[in-house]
Each structure stands twice: as structure tokens, then as C-alpha cells.
Design a protein around this motif. Sequence first.
Motif, PDB file in Angstrom:
ATOM      1  N   ALA A  24       0.864  -1.722   0.008  1.00  0.00           N
ATOM      2  CA  ALA A  24      -0.094   0.355  -0.069  1.00  0.00           C
ATOM      3  C   ALA A  24       0.837   1.380  -0.140  1.00  0.00           C
ATOM      4  O   ALA A  24       0.413   1.573  -0.698  1.00  0.00           O
ATOM      5  N   LEU A  25       1.532   0.984   0.685  1.00  0.00           N
ATOM      6  CA  LEU A  25       3.144   2.216   1.284  1.00  0.00           C
ATOM      7  C   LEU A  25       3.232   3.047  -0.756  1.00  0.00           C
ATOM      8  O   LEU A  25       3.716   3.680  -0.572  1.00  0.00           O
ATOM      9  N   LEU A  26       3.975   1.600  -0.844  1.00  0.00           N
ATOM     10  CA  LEU A  26       4.877   1.599  -2.096  1.00  0.00           C
ATOM     11  C   LEU A  26       3.247   2.144  -3.520  1.00  0.00           C
ATOM     12  O   LEU A  26       3.761   3.193  -3.837  1.00  0.00           O
ATOM     13  N   ALA A  27       2.231   1.246  -3.490  1.00  0.00           N
ATOM     14  CA  ALA A  27       1.563   1.979  -4.354  1.00  0.00           C
ATOM     15  C   ALA A  27       1.099   3.850  -4.383  1.00  0.00           C
ATOM     16  O   ALA A  27       0.928   4.639  -4.811  1.00  0.00           O
ATOM     17  N   VAL A  28       0.906   4.112  -2.728  1.00  0.00           N
ATOM     18  CA  VAL A  28       0.946   5.672  -3.394  1.00  0.00           C
ATOM     19  C   VAL A  28       2.467   6.561  -3.172  1.00  0.00           C
ATOM     20  O   VAL A  28       2.229   7.251  -4.049  1.00  0.00           O
ATOM     21  N   GLY A  29       3.589   5.915  -2.585  1.00  0.00           N
ATOM     22  CA  GLY A  29       4.353   7.076  -3.059  1.00  0.00           C
ATOM     23  C   GLY A  29       5.097   6.722  -4.543  1.00  0.00           C
ATOM     24  O   GLY A  29       5.386   7.649  -5.158  1.00  0.00           O
ATOM     25  N   LEU A  30       4.675   5.864  -5.265  1.00  0.00           N
ATOM     26  CA  LEU A  30       5.046   5.215  -7.012  1.00  0.00           C
ATOM     27  C   LEU A  30       3.147   5.824  -7.551  1.00  0.00           C
ATOM     28  O   LEU A  30       3.978   5.462  -8.895  1.00  0.00           O
ATOM     29  N   ALA A  31       2.853   6.570  -7.338  1.00  0.00           N
ATOM     30  CA  ALA A  31       1.077   6.360  -8.150  1.00  0.00           C
ATOM     31  C   ALA A  31       1.838   7.447  -8.975  1.00  0.00           C
ATOM     32  O   ALA A  31       1.005   6.966 -10.438  1.00  0.00           O
ATOM     33  N   PRO A  32       1.942   8.648  -8.501  1.00  0.00           N
ATOM     34  CA  PRO A  32       2.557   9.236 -10.252  1.00  0.00           C
ATOM     35  C   PRO A  32       2.917   8.228 -11.276  1.00  0.00           C
ATOM     36  O   PRO A  32       2.911   8.503 -12.288  1.00  0.00           O
ATOM     37  N   LEU A  33       4.252   8.288 -11.062  1.00  0.00           N
ATOM     38  CA  LEU A  33       4.604   6.958 -11.952  1.00  0.00           C
ATOM     39  C   LEU A  33       4.264   5.974 -12.305  1.00  0.00           C
ATOM     40  O   LEU A  33       4.123   5.845 -13.771  1.00  0.00           O
ATOM     41  N   LEU A  34       3.935   5.409 -11.691  1.00  0.00           N
ATOM     42  CA  LEU A  34       2.666   3.752 -11.924  1.00  0.00           C
ATOM     43  C   LEU A  34       1.294   4.711 -12.818  1.00  0.00           C
ATOM     44  O   LEU A  34       0.898   3.653 -13.574  1.00  0.00           O
ATOM     45  N   ALA A  35       1.310   5.909 -12.679  1.00  0.00           N
ATOM     46  CA  ALA A  35      -0.329   6.779 -13.482  1.00  0.00           C
ATOM     47  C   ALA A  35       0.374   6.541 -14.705  1.00  0.00           C
ATOM     48  O   ALA A  35      -0.149   6.211 -15.841  1.00  0.00           O
ATOM     49  N   VAL A  36       1.622   7.590 -14.683  1.00  0.00           N
ATOM     50  CA  VAL A  36       1.478   7.883 -16.203  1.00  0.00           C
ATOM     51  C   VAL A  36       2.157   6.117 -17.420  1.00  0.00           C
ATOM     52  O   VAL A  36       2.473   6.257 -18.303  1.00  0.00           O
ATOM     53  N   LEU A  37       3.440   5.296 -16.987  1.00  0.00           N
ATOM     54  CA  LEU A  37       3.695   4.249 -16.661  1.00  0.00           C
ATOM     55  C   LEU A  37       2.612   3.139 -17.392  1.00  0.00           C
ATOM     56  O   LEU A  37       2.351   2.700 -17.783  1.00  0.00           O
ATOM     57  N   LEU A  38       1.333   2.938 -16.530  1.00  0.00           N
ATOM     58  CA  LEU A  38      -0.084   1.893 -17.514  1.00  0.00           C
ATOM     59  C   LEU A  38      -0.957   2.823 -17.702  1.00  0.00           C
ATOM     60  O   LEU A  38      -1.883   2.900 -19.081  1.00  0.00           O
ATOM     61  N   THR A  39      -0.816   4.420 -17.989  1.00  0.00           N
ATOM     62  CA  THR A  39      -1.404   5.443 -19.057  1.00  0.00           C
ATOM     63  C   THR A  39      -1.711   6.275 -20.277  1.00  0.00           C
ATOM     64  O   THR A  39      -1.794   6.179 -21.223  1.00  0.00           O
ATOM     65  N   THR A  40       0.049   5.646 -19.890  1.00  0.00           N
ATOM     66  CA  THR A  40       0.893   6.147 -21.645  1.00  0.00           C
ATOM     67  C   THR A  40       1.969   5.295 -22.548  1.00  0.00           C
ATOM     68  O   THR A  40       2.166   4.435 -21.530  1.00  0.00           O
ATOM     69  N   ASP A  41       1.845   5.300 -23.579  1.00  0.00           N
ATOM     70  CA  ASP A  41       2.876   4.824 -24.388  1.00  0.00           C
ATOM     71  C   ASP A  41       4.501   5.264 -23.739  1.00  0.00           C
ATOM     72  O   ASP A  41       5.080   6.464 -24.142  1.00  0.00           O
ATOM     73  N   PRO A  42       5.025   4.585 -22.721  1.00  0.00           N
ATOM     74  CA  PRO A  42       7.327   4.846 -22.744  1.00  0.00           C
ATOM     75  C   PRO A  42       7.499   5.561 -23.686  1.00  0.00           C
ATOM     76  O   PRO A  42       8.067   6.706 -23.155  1.00  0.00           O
ATOM     77  N   ALA A  43       7.220   5.035 -24.650  1.00  0.00           N
ATOM     78  CA  ALA A  43       8.598   5.493 -25.941  1.00  0.00           C
ATOM     79  C   ALA A  43       7.848   7.310 -26.092  1.00  0.00           C
ATOM     80  O   ALA A  43       9.509   7.109 -26.794  1.00  0.00           O
ATOM     81  N   SER A  44       6.758   7.631 -26.104  1.00  0.00           N
ATOM     82  CA  SER A  44       6.896   8.326 -25.473  1.00  0.00           C
ATOM     83  C   SER A  44       6.590   9.276 -24.721  1.00  0.00           C
ATOM     84  O   SER A  44       6.688  10.964 -24.930  1.00  0.00           O
ATOM     85  N   PRO A 189      -1.908  -5.200 -13.712  1.00  0.00           N
ATOM     86  CA  PRO A 189      -1.824  -3.711 -12.866  1.00  0.00           C
ATOM     87  C   PRO A 189      -2.091  -3.986 -11.191  1.00  0.00           C
ATOM     88  O   PRO A 189      -0.987  -4.023 -10.186  1.00  0.00           O
ATOM     89  N   ALA A 190      -3.619  -4.452 -11.479  1.00  0.00           N
ATOM     90  CA  ALA A 190      -4.214  -4.642 -10.191  1.00  0.00           C
ATOM     91  C   ALA A 190      -2.932  -5.421  -9.800  1.00  0.00           C
ATOM     92  O   ALA A 190      -3.017  -4.985  -8.118  1.00  0.00           O
ATOM     93  N   LEU A 191      -3.092  -6.634  -9.531  1.00  0.00           N
ATOM     94  CA  LEU A 191      -2.277  -7.941  -9.009  1.00  0.00           C
ATOM     95  C   LEU A 191      -1.003  -6.997  -8.853  1.00  0.00           C
ATOM     96  O   LEU A 191      -0.314  -7.962  -7.043  1.00  0.00           O
ATOM     97  N   ALA A 192      -0.345  -6.540  -9.244  1.00  0.00           N
ATOM     98  CA  ALA A 192       1.336  -6.115  -9.376  1.00  0.00           C
ATOM     99  C   ALA A 192       1.053  -5.515  -8.286  1.00  0.00           C
ATOM    100  O   ALA A 192       1.539  -5.166  -7.180  1.00  0.00           O
ATOM    101  N   ILE A 193      -0.102  -4.499  -8.239  1.00  0.00           N
ATOM    102  CA  ILE A 193       0.384  -3.249  -7.405  1.00  0.00           C
ATOM    103  C   ILE A 193      -0.495  -3.377  -5.662  1.00  0.00           C
ATOM    104  O   ILE A 193      -0.295  -3.029  -4.516  1.00  0.00           O
ATOM    105  N   GLY A 194      -1.260  -4.496  -6.068  1.00  0.00           N
ATOM    106  CA  GLY A 194      -1.868  -5.377  -4.460  1.00  0.00           C
ATOM    107  C   GLY A 194      -1.221  -5.396  -3.877  1.00  0.00           C
ATOM    108  O   GLY A 194      -1.018  -5.829  -2.592  1.00  0.00           O
ATOM    109  N   LEU A 195      -0.972  -7.347  -4.174  1.00  0.00           N
ATOM    110  CA  LEU A 195       0.081  -8.058  -3.951  1.00  0.00           C
ATOM    111  C   LEU A 195       1.811  -8.080  -4.008  1.00  0.00           C
ATOM    112  O   LEU A 195       1.980  -8.698  -2.998  1.00  0.00           O
ATOM    113  N   ALA A 196       1.982  -8.300  -5.279  1.00  0.00           N
ATOM    114  CA  ALA A 196       3.090  -8.975  -6.140  1.00  0.00           C
ATOM    115  C   ALA A 196       4.749  -7.803  -5.663  1.00  0.00           C
ATOM    116  O   ALA A 196       5.314  -8.368  -5.612  1.00  0.00           O
TER     117      ALA A 196
END
Length: 225
Positions: A24-44, A189-196
Motif C-alpha cells: 500500500a505504501l509503495l502504491a501511494v509513493g509510486l502513484a505518479p510514476l505508475l499512473a504515467v507508465l500504465l496510461t501512456t506509451d513509455p516510448a513517447s 496491474p491490479a495484481l502487481a500493485i496490490g499483492l506482488a
Amino acid sequence: MRRTSHETYETVFSVAYLGLVTNALLAVGLAPLLAVLLTTDPASSWPLLAVLLPLATPTLAAAFAVFAAYSADPTIGVIRTFARTWRTSFRRAATIGALAAATLVVLGVDAHAAATRPVAAWAVPVLGVVALLVVATTLLALVATAEVPGARLRAVLKAALYLGARRWYLTVVSLAVLALLVGLLAAKPALAIGLATAPLLYVVWANSRFSLRPALPAHEAPSPT
């Protein structure tokens, strides 16, 4: 049939609590980075990712500090340890992240430029290996920051680079686990962020800590298993 002891239940619940709360703490702290990774094309979106990386590395350092503290004393306060380390190591961890981001950007630009030239056959793989070494050095430096907060940044980076290259077989394991986490984030992503995330980062931490063993103070060095 032997009954499960009370201590076993306590250990199971303690480990589960560690994993869930750290996730949970990682999800909060990494939220901005994860949001960009999961919603955009990293190449752009790589320029934005490069900006966000230094803001994410203090969260990783804090998680590594939680793992280190828990290995020494399972009764530690996970949230308190995480918050304290995030606050006290923010500048150093962010600096490590900024150096990594800048280096990776330069390597990426060089690889893109070399890809259309005759040297691409050897230059691109070499730059790729260097990029992986940068990632490995960053992980080791963050683990070292959690283990020895008072060490000089230059000494931390030198030890991380040297031991990451010398103990390359351990570095490969850490990078493989990190790649597994990235792949899981992309696929589920849900499994990775929530458990793994916490369990996989724990493996990275333990492996990196063992890699750093020659550079850690005697009382900090992990005993071989």
C-alpha cells in the motif's frame, strides 16, 4: 497431527501485514510514476518518466529500509519506519534517481542515434548493457542507502557500481525479478500493485544486500544462508 503453534500464526500474520502494508505504501509513493507508465506509451512519455523517477526512488529506499528493519526485528512499525526513512533519505535517494534518469536518457538518445548508423550492430547492444548496469547500480545504491544511511554518496555509488559488475550473477537475478515485476505491471496491474510488488522487491532487496556484503559494516552484513 501436530497443531500449528501460536508463534507460527504470529509469524504468518506478521509477514502478511508487512507485505500488504508495504504494498500500500509503495502504491501511494509510486502513484505518479505508475499512473504515467500504465496510461501512456513509455516510448513517447519518457521525458515525463525521467522527471518522475527521482521522486519515486525515495519510496523504494524506504521500502528497502522496512525490509532491513523487519529482518532485524519483526515487531517494528512498518508505517513509522517507512515514513521516517522516506523523510530522512529523500535527498540522497532522489539524487540517485536523478543521476540514473539523466544517464538513462543520454544512453537512450545515443542508442536512438546509433540505430540508423553502421555501428548499430555493436553500439546498441553495448548501450543496452550499460543501461542495465545503471539500473542495477541504482538498486544497489538504494539498498545501501537503507542499510548505511550515513555513508557518503560517492562511496555508495562506487561500491554499487563495482559490486554490481563484479557479482554480475547476482545482478542478473535482481534484474530478472525486476523485469518480472514490470511484466506483471503491464499484464495485470491490479495484481502487481496490490499483492506482488512488495514480495518481488523483497527478493531484490535480499539479493542486493548479499551483493553489497563486502561493503557493509560487519554488524550489517547478512549471514550466508
